[in-house]
Design an enzyme around this catalytic site. Structure first.
Site, PDB file in Angstrom:
ATOM      1  N   ASP A  26       0.795  -1.234   0.000  1.00 56.89           N
ATOM      2  CA  ASP A  26       0.000   0.000   0.000  1.00 56.89           C
ATOM      3  C   ASP A  26       0.831   1.289   0.000  1.00 56.89           C
ATOM      4  OD1 ASP A  26      -1.747  -2.032   0.536  1.00 56.89           O
ATOM      5  OD2 ASP A  26      -2.552  -1.171   2.374  1.00 56.89           O
ATOM      6  N   GLU A 208     -10.579  -1.157   3.770  1.00 51.77           N
ATOM      7  CA  GLU A 208      -9.254  -0.651   4.088  1.00 51.77           C
ATOM      8  C   GLU A 208      -9.001   0.669   3.371  1.00 51.77           C
ATOM      9  OE1 GLU A 208      -6.520  -4.465   5.084  1.00 51.77           O
ATOM     10  OE2 GLU A 208      -6.745  -4.066   2.944  1.00 51.77           O
TER      11      GLU A 208
END
Length: 509
Positions: A26, A208
């Site tokens: 990420d 998320e």
């Protein structure tokens, strides 16, 4: 440190950021400060598999050429450093600044280890930099926000000025509950609950990496909407990881969606295709936007992978890359705002037109382009008028057939095709090269793309392990990894049925 573009291996991309060594996922802490864009990211400094989560760091002055920096915020025996964001604390509300210079403040999730007194919890913590991102210090009072939850993570923080007041806003997730929780703070240290958004639309996996930002519609500053981004895995539109978005309003306390299709948990008959998706491919996840960008531009980047098979993708000591940076806008279509995306184009300043074709009828089958139009790092701009043809499109990264030249029936290939009957654009990577490393990898991605005045416009970015497609000026995008042989570089025009017209084609490399 080396520029990543100086490093060479078969699948290492030229224009998509990858770490020199080891695992990457990420994007985190995206921020612009003093002429430099900072890209932090989830990183394992010790291996090419997920673990030892720390914040890696890269910098750029143009969003195209990236230079890897030392690990910014390392894990330790008490905590892993999970995803988050970074801000320029212009007013030094945190008190971390020195000598009148605003600090950079990172807000990240502490994932506490079994040796910690907070073992098993995820809570929000701070680190700060007083040398413009070169070095970072963890705040001694961490965590600054603890809900005693095991799945409270991924804070995105921004400064909000509005009728409700001026303060920092944090959007984070209770991942298993499919909720975005909002808090406010005057100083980044003490946080007060505001509201909760969700569950809504896609809830097939954990939520998320949320984001929340305001954009003008059609460039009109007097007419704005707020965009709430929520990534989820699994449960994406193409399978596995994906990113969805909602358009609505935010009054400084509550986000209200105007594009929610399904309230509450997703069901088997939920209309997935009607939700807002950032990308319709398999490999665009955890996308978040930069803070403090000049001129109010909203720039976003995502992790170019999918949790279904991320740990199995081919590796040469490094694993995974980021997408190209995208500029996000809202435009009116059919009386409502919709999201469009355009890549920050590395070929604008670094490319040369290799080949071009003007308007001409399309021959049935595959018409292979000459050698100068082929390659593994290209931008292809194409406009089609399908007419009476049943399918039109392009064959990309094609390998040699038995005769030593690309041929219809043999050799690896990635096929981008528009089906005129279903009005769908598809990207087929089932024969794209190395597809056998995981059963979920061979796939065909699809997105509905209405023709505009009978035409289809495509902008395609090929890099050594990826295809990013922007259709109809970014109204729909498809991002997929591919792992072809080095020699698989041929490009061809595809037509099924008579009547299709190629309006224009340009290949830039």
């Amino acid at each position: 440190m080396k520029s990543i573009t100086e490093l060479d291996c078969q699948y290492r991309p030229k224009w998509h950021y990858s770490a020199e060594r080891n695992w990457l996922n990420d994007p985190n802490g995206l921020v612009y400060s003093n002429g430099t864009y900072h890209l932090f990211y989830q990183h394992n400094p010790h291996g090419a598999e997920w673990g030892n989560m720390s914040w890696g760091h890269a910098t750029s002055t143009d969003l195209q050429h990236w230079e890897e920096q030392p690990v910014a915020i390392p894990c330790d025996d008490q905590e892993a450093i999970f995803s988050g964001s970074a801000v320029v604390d212009v007013q030094n509300t945190s008190g971390f600044g020195l000598g009148g210079v605003p600090p950079l403040v990172a807000i990240y999730t502490s994932a506490y280890s079994l040796t910690s007194p907070l073992a098993g919890r995820q809570a929000q913590s701070l680190a700060y930099s007083t040398d413009d991102g070169a070095t970072w210090t963890k705040y001694a009072g961490n965590p600054v926000l603890d809900r005693a939850s095991a799945d409270f993570r991924d804070p995105k923080v921004f400064w909000h000025d509005g009728d409700a007041g001026s303060y920092w806003v944090m959007v984070a997730v209770e991942a298993l509950n499919h909720e975005v929780v909002l808090y406010k703070s005057a100083d980044l240290l003490s946080w007060e609950y505001l509201s909760t958004f969700g569950p809504a639309n896609a809830t097939g996996g954990v939520w998320e990496c949320p984001d929340l930002f305001e954009l003008p519609v059609d460039g009109d500053a007097s007419n704005t909407r707020w965009v709430m981004v929520v990534n989820l895995s699994p449960g994406g539109i193409a399978g596995g990881s994906g990113g969805q978005y909602f358009i609505g309003t935010f009054d400084g306390v509550t986000f209200r969606s105007e594009t929610t299709v399904t309230e509450g948990p997703q069901t088997d008959d939920s209309p997935m295709a009607d939700y807002g998706w950032l990308d319709w491919g398999r490999d665009y996840y955890a996308a978040v936007s930069f803070s403090n960008v000049p001129d109010g531009r909203r720039l976003m980047i995502g992790w170019m992978n999918n949790w279904q098979y991320a740990a199995a993708t081919p590796s040469d000591g490094w694993r995974s890359a980021m997408s190209l940076v995208r500029e996000i806008k809202l435009v009116s279509r059919g009386g409502r705002p919709v999201l469009v995306q355009a890549a920050v184009d590395p070929f604008d300043n670094n490319g040369t037109e290799l080949f071009a074709l003007d308007q001409q009828p399309m021959a049935e089958g595959v018409t292979w382009l000459p050698a100068e139009a082929c390659g593994d790092v290209l931008r292809i701009d194409a406009e089609f008028e399908p007419g009476a043809a049943s399918r039109v499109g392009l064959v990309l990264r094609a390998g040699s057939g038995a005769s030593g030249a690309p041929a219809n029936g043999s050799g690896e290939r990635t096929v981008l095709a528009y089906d005129c009957l279903t009005a769908e654009l598809s990207l087929d990577r089932t024969e794209s090269g190395n597809v056998g490393f995981h059963e979920a990898f061979p796939s065909v991605e699809r997105v509905a793309v209405p023709l505009e005045n009978g035409r289809l416009r495509l902008r395609i970015f090929l890099d050594r392990c990826s295809v990013e497609v922007f259709a109809q000026d970014g109204l729909a995008t498809i991002t997929d990894l591919v792992f072809p042989a080095r020699s698989a570089s041929a490009v061809g025009l595809l037509a099924e049925g008579d009547g299709g017209t190629l309006m224009s084609l340009a290949v830039v490399g």
